[in-house]
Design a protein around this motif. Structure first.
Motif, PDB file in Angstrom:
ATOM      1  N   GLU A  76      -8.603  -0.501  -3.559  1.00 43.28           N
ATOM      2  CA  GLU A  76      -8.129  -0.895  -2.234  1.00 43.28           C
ATOM      3  C   GLU A  76      -8.659  -2.270  -1.832  1.00 43.28           C
TER       4      GLU A  76
ATOM      5  N   PRO B 247       0.464  -0.034  -4.633  1.00 43.40           N
ATOM      6  CA  PRO B 247      -0.898  -0.336  -4.192  1.00 43.40           C
ATOM      7  C   PRO B 247      -1.745  -0.932  -5.312  1.00 43.40           C
TER       8      PRO B 247
ATOM      9  N   THR C 112       0.816  -1.216   0.000  1.00 41.26           N
ATOM     10  CA  THR C 112       0.000   0.000   0.000  1.00 41.26           C
ATOM     11  C   THR C 112       0.851   1.269   0.000  1.00 41.26           C
TER      12      THR C 112
END
Length: 268
Positions: A198, A194, A190
């Motif tokens: 998410e 990343p 992250t």
């Protein structure tokens, strides 16, 4: 093969570094860059012998089923068998001409060509080893202790031990922010790599997970175990004059330094 990727003598290497420092990444990059370099993994040799039901594999499987560790002498025998099969190691009291097979595992292809070479014998060893460039390898998984290193010395001498070091805080940040797609092994971070969405894999959209050992307390415990075993191991190779330390915050910073030193010591 470009000149700087061609070796002038055999490189026999181990990589030493804390958990999460990227030893596997550096080994993979070296194998890709230097076609004369092969990988010899004690774990792979063990699994291969178990799968093929060799005498050593049968013994090892019996030990593992009882929850016992495979002893050092058995691992050394696996390594010895692999090296002798390749023609890089031969029993004998003195140097003598032998046939060496040229094998490259870097690109999952192998070519075989024979050459008569003089094979030097390591001090106090019952075996002679080839110093030809195609007898170059990275030894993975062994030795992990100074005692194991001393035993390996009697079989074949390591001539470059690379100590890969990244500051503790950098590694902790790396592993605490690492997420994995279990089915494929794709890894994200992250902080610097990343996923597009998410918590989801870029390719499948499936959920990412963290490994059980990707937490600070587990890693610190593994670090303590590593340091207890590695410090005497590093001292062993330092006394032999083959230890070289490389420091950096990332694999992309460290790999070029490894290439430069490797080519200085072994390049044509």
């Amino acid at each position: 093969m470009s000149p700087n990727n061609h070796l002038r003598r055999a490189a026999r290497i181990i990589l030493v570094g804390a958990p999460g420092v990227g030893k596997g990444t550096h080994a993979e990059r070296m194998l890709k860059r230097y076609p004369q370099l092969s990988s010899i993994s004690s774990g792979d040799l063990l699994r291969e012998n178990v799968r093929n039901k060799t005498p050593l594999g049968i013994q090892a499987e019996a030990l593992m089923k009882r929850g016992e560790l495979v002893p050092d002498n058995m691992i050394l025998r696996l390594i010895r068998n692999s090296l002798t099969t390749k023609g890089w190691l031969v029993p004998g009291d003195s140097a003598q001409p032998i046939t060496v097979n040229t094998v490259s595992t870097a690109s999952n292809t192998s070519s075989s060509s024979a050459a008569s070479v003089n094979v030097p014998r390591p001090t106090n060893s019952e075996y002679s080893h080839s110093d030809q460039p195609d007898a170059s390898f990275i030894l993975d998984g062994f030795p992990r202790t100074a005692s194991q290193a001393s035993q390996l010395d009697q079989l074949i001498p390591i001539n470059l031990a690379i100590h890969v070091h990244t500051p503790t805080e950098i590694i902790l940040d790396r592993i605490c922010n690492r997420w994995i797609h279990p089915a494929s092994g794709r890894t994200y971070n992250t902080t610097f790599n990343p996923p597009q969405k998410e918590g989801l894999d870029d390719v499948t959209g499936e959920k990412l997970v963290q490994r059980d050992d990707d937490n600070p307390e587990v890693w610190k415990a593994r670090l303590k175990q590593f340091e207890d075993a590695a410090m005497p191991l590093l001292e062993h190779y330092d006394k032999l004059g083959v230890l070289w330390k490389v420091v950096g915050d990332s694999s992309d910073e460290i790999s070029p330094k490894i290439f430069k030193e490797f080519e200085r010591q072994f390049g044509a």
